[in-house]
Design a protein around this motif. Structure first.
Motif, mmCIF file in Angstrom:
data_model
loop_
_atom_site.group_PDB
_atom_site.id
_atom_site.type_symbol
_atom_site.label_atom_id
_atom_site.label_comp_id
_atom_site.label_asym_id
_atom_site.label_seq_id
_atom_site.Cartn_x
_atom_site.Cartn_y
_atom_site.Cartn_z
ATOM 1 N N GLU A 1 67.531 69.238 -56.567
ATOM 2 C CA GLU A 1 67.401 69.667 -55.178
ATOM 3 C C GLU A 1 66.321 70.738 -55.002
ATOM 4 O O GLU A 1 66.084 71.195 -53.887
ATOM 5 C CB GLU A 1 68.744 70.219 -54.678
ATOM 6 N N THR A 2 65.720 71.129 -56.108
ATOM 7 C CA THR A 2 64.740 72.213 -56.059
ATOM 8 C C THR A 2 63.342 71.674 -56.355
ATOM 9 O O THR A 2 63.135 70.939 -57.320
ATOM 10 C CB THR A 2 65.094 73.304 -57.092
ATOM 11 N N PHE A 3 62.411 72.065 -55.508
ATOM 12 C CA PHE A 3 61.000 71.723 -55.688
ATOM 13 C C PHE A 3 60.272 73.041 -55.931
ATOM 14 O O PHE A 3 60.283 73.926 -55.067
ATOM 15 C CB PHE A 3 60.478 71.023 -54.419
ATOM 16 N N THR A 4 59.694 73.204 -57.095
ATOM 17 C CA THR A 4 59.049 74.456 -57.470
ATOM 18 C C THR A 4 57.544 74.244 -57.575
ATOM 19 O O THR A 4 57.094 73.277 -58.186
ATOM 20 C CB THR A 4 59.588 74.945 -58.836
ATOM 21 N N TYR A 5 56.789 75.146 -56.951
ATOM 22 C CA TYR A 5 55.343 75.013 -57.003
ATOM 23 C C TYR A 5 54.683 76.384 -56.873
ATOM 24 O O TYR A 5 55.305 77.357 -56.458
ATOM 25 C CB TYR A 5 54.831 74.088 -55.897
ATOM 26 N N THR A 6 53.440 76.408 -57.257
ATOM 27 C CA THR A 6 52.614 77.592 -57.054
ATOM 28 C C THR A 6 51.401 77.166 -56.240
ATOM 29 O O THR A 6 51.023 75.993 -56.240
ATOM 30 C CB THR A 6 52.115 78.191 -58.388
ATOM 31 N N PHE A 7 50.813 78.102 -55.552
ATOM 32 C CA PHE A 7 49.548 77.843 -54.884
ATOM 33 C C PHE A 7 48.692 79.085 -55.013
ATOM 34 O O PHE A 7 49.192 80.187 -55.199
ATOM 35 C CB PHE A 7 49.735 77.425 -53.414
ATOM 36 N N ARG A 8 47.394 78.870 -54.930
ATOM 37 C CA ARG A 8 46.457 79.983 -55.082
ATOM 38 C C ARG A 8 46.035 80.463 -53.704
ATOM 39 O O ARG A 8 45.845 79.672 -52.791
ATOM 40 C CB ARG A 8 45.244 79.541 -55.884
ATOM 41 N N GLU A 9 45.903 81.758 -53.592
ATOM 42 C CA GLU A 9 45.380 82.345 -52.362
ATOM 43 C C GLU A 9 44.454 83.493 -52.750
ATOM 44 O O GLU A 9 44.572 84.060 -53.836
ATOM 45 C CB GLU A 9 46.504 82.825 -51.449
ATOM 46 N N PRO A 10 43.510 83.813 -51.882
ATOM 47 C CA PRO A 10 42.573 84.896 -52.205
ATOM 48 C C PRO A 10 43.295 86.226 -52.405
ATOM 49 O O PRO A 10 44.314 86.495 -51.765
ATOM 50 C CB PRO A 10 41.672 84.959 -50.973
ATOM 51 N N LEU A 11 42.742 87.029 -53.283
ATOM 52 C CA LEU A 11 43.260 88.370 -53.501
ATOM 53 C C LEU A 11 42.948 89.252 -52.304
ATOM 54 O O LEU A 11 43.750 90.059 -51.884
ATOM 55 C CB LEU A 11 42.654 88.953 -54.781
ATOM 56 N N GLY A 12 41.748 89.093 -51.734
ATOM 57 C CA GLY A 12 41.325 89.895 -50.580
ATOM 58 C C GLY A 12 39.920 90.412 -50.769
ATOM 59 O O GLY A 12 38.991 89.646 -50.964
ATOM 60 N N VAL A 13 39.782 91.730 -50.756
ATOM 61 C CA VAL A 13 38.476 92.373 -50.946
ATOM 62 C C VAL A 13 38.395 92.833 -52.394
ATOM 63 O O VAL A 13 39.247 93.600 -52.852
ATOM 64 C CB VAL A 13 38.303 93.582 -50.001
ATOM 65 N N THR B 1 36.901 81.441 -54.716
ATOM 66 C CA THR B 1 38.349 81.561 -54.527
ATOM 67 C C THR B 1 38.718 82.240 -53.212
ATOM 68 O O THR B 1 39.882 82.586 -52.989
ATOM 69 C CB THR B 1 38.986 82.303 -55.721
ATOM 70 N N GLY B 2 37.736 82.432 -52.325
ATOM 71 C CA GLY B 2 38.009 82.913 -50.974
ATOM 72 C C GLY B 2 38.071 84.413 -50.796
ATOM 73 O O GLY B 2 38.540 84.896 -49.768
ATOM 74 N N ASN B 3 37.591 85.150 -51.779
ATOM 75 C CA ASN B 3 37.603 86.618 -51.673
ATOM 76 C C ASN B 3 36.304 87.126 -51.051
ATOM 77 O O ASN B 3 35.262 86.509 -51.194
ATOM 78 C CB ASN B 3 37.755 87.239 -53.061
ATOM 79 N N THR B 4 36.394 88.273 -50.386
ATOM 80 C CA THR B 4 35.192 88.967 -49.949
ATOM 81 C C THR B 4 34.857 90.025 -50.992
ATOM 82 O O THR B 4 35.696 90.377 -51.826
ATOM 83 C CB THR B 4 35.371 89.609 -48.560
ATOM 84 N N VAL B 5 33.624 90.530 -50.929
ATOM 85 C CA VAL B 5 33.113 91.338 -52.022
ATOM 86 C C VAL B 5 32.419 92.601 -51.531
ATOM 87 O O VAL B 5 31.666 92.567 -50.557
ATOM 88 C CB VAL B 5 32.092 90.503 -52.839
ATOM 89 N N ARG C 1 36.776 93.254 -42.689
ATOM 90 C CA ARG C 1 37.076 92.431 -41.526
ATOM 91 C C ARG C 1 36.830 90.958 -41.790
ATOM 92 O O ARG C 1 37.479 90.115 -41.189
ATOM 93 C CB ARG C 1 36.282 92.916 -40.326
ATOM 94 N N ALA C 2 35.876 90.643 -42.641
ATOM 95 C CA ALA C 2 35.553 89.238 -42.906
ATOM 96 C C ALA C 2 36.534 88.577 -43.868
ATOM 97 O O ALA C 2 36.533 87.358 -44.010
ATOM 98 C CB ALA C 2 34.141 89.132 -43.464
ATOM 99 N N SER C 3 37.385 89.385 -44.504
ATOM 100 C CA SER C 3 38.260 88.862 -45.545
ATOM 101 C C SER C 3 39.180 87.753 -45.043
ATOM 102 O O SER C 3 39.317 86.717 -45.691
ATOM 103 C CB SER C 3 39.088 90.003 -46.148
ATOM 104 N N GLU C 4 39.801 87.954 -43.912
ATOM 105 C CA GLU C 4 40.755 86.953 -43.421
ATOM 106 C C GLU C 4 40.060 85.635 -43.080
ATOM 107 O O GLU C 4 40.529 84.560 -43.456
ATOM 108 C CB GLU C 4 41.508 87.485 -42.200
ATOM 109 N N SER C 5 38.924 85.715 -42.384
ATOM 110 C CA SER C 5 38.254 84.470 -41.998
ATOM 111 C C SER C 5 37.665 83.751 -43.218
ATOM 112 O O SER C 5 37.766 82.525 -43.324
ATOM 113 C CB SER C 5 37.178 84.726 -40.943
ATOM 114 N N TRP C 6 37.060 84.472 -44.156
ATOM 115 C CA TRP C 6 36.515 83.826 -45.345
ATOM 116 C C TRP C 6 37.636 83.254 -46.204
ATOM 117 O O TRP C 6 37.527 82.149 -46.733
ATOM 118 C CB TRP C 6 35.665 84.801 -46.161
ATOM 119 N N GLY C 7 38.724 83.976 -46.318
ATOM 120 C CA GLY C 7 39.857 83.500 -47.106
ATOM 121 C C GLY C 7 40.479 82.236 -46.554
ATOM 122 O O GLY C 7 41.105 81.470 -47.282
ATOM 123 N N SER C 8 40.297 81.991 -45.272
ATOM 124 C CA SER C 8 40.879 80.784 -44.675
ATOM 125 C C SER C 8 39.875 79.633 -44.579
ATOM 126 O O SER C 8 40.217 78.570 -44.063
ATOM 127 C CB SER C 8 41.458 81.106 -43.292
#
Length: 190
Positions: free
Chosen positions: A79-91, A115-119, A1-8
């Motif tokens: 005309e193309t802008f290419t990028y990556t971004f990092r987001e938490p994996l989750g739990v 990196t915003g993951n819960t454990v 349950r804490a994963s979403e809030s910690w990840g943000s």
């Protein structure tokens, strides 16, 4: 349950907590080293070194919370802008060994939290007290409830449940080759 809030949470929020963890580990260095020596049997000088390294790891990964960014990738199309971004994996499940019972968990926990993951943290059943002390420090430093979950028990029961549970998004294991192969098969088969 804490994963979403910690990840943000913002990198600033995460790094502030992780610097506090490092400071608290340093403040309790002698007591933690004594706990480690009594539980695992390592000479006190080695225990002090391992505890100090755990603080360094949290401090290092605290800075990583701010610098773990994505990339902008050149494109042949104007005309193309290419990028990556990092987001938490989750739990993520962290399964750690007895021989470096605060150093290895610190490395895994600090990286996951930065990196915003819960454990879900499963230490060796031979060294649960130093793991408990580390989790208490994390909580005292401001890690929210549910972000780090300590589970102690035999790998054949607790470990198998963690590694086969479909709510676990990633597994990090350090230990024997045979157990690693068992975990790899469990993760693939789920």
């Amino acid at each position: 349950r804490a994963s979403e809030s910690w990840g943000s949470t913002t990198p600033d929020e995460r790094d502030t907590i992780m610097y506090e963890v490092a400071d608290r580990i340093e403040d309790e260095l002698d007591d933690l080293a004594e706990t480690l020596t009594r539980e695992e049997g390592k000479p006190i000088s080695s225990s002090r070194g391992e505890v100090a390294r755990a603080a360094e790891l949290f401090r290092f990964c605290a800075s990583y919370a701010r610098t773990a960014t994505g990339d902008t990738i050149p494109s042949n199309d104007p005309e193309t802008f290419t990028y990556t971004f990092r987001e938490p994996l989750g739990v993520v499940a962290l399964v750690t060994p007895w021989n470096f019972p605060i150093g290895t968990p610190a490395w895994k926990l600090a990286t996951a939290l930065a990196t915003g993951n819960t454990v879900v943290f499963k230490p060796s059943s031979e060294t649960p007290m130093i793991a408990k002390r580390l989790v208490e420090i994390l909580e005292a430093a401001g890690v929210p409830d549910g972000v780090v979950n300590l589970v102690v028990g035999a790998g054949s029961t607790v470990g198998d449940e963690i590694t086969t549970n479909e709510r676990i998004d990633g597994v990090s294991f350090t230990g024997s080759t045979a157990t690693g192969q068992h975990i790899a098969k469990s993760v693939v088969d789920r």
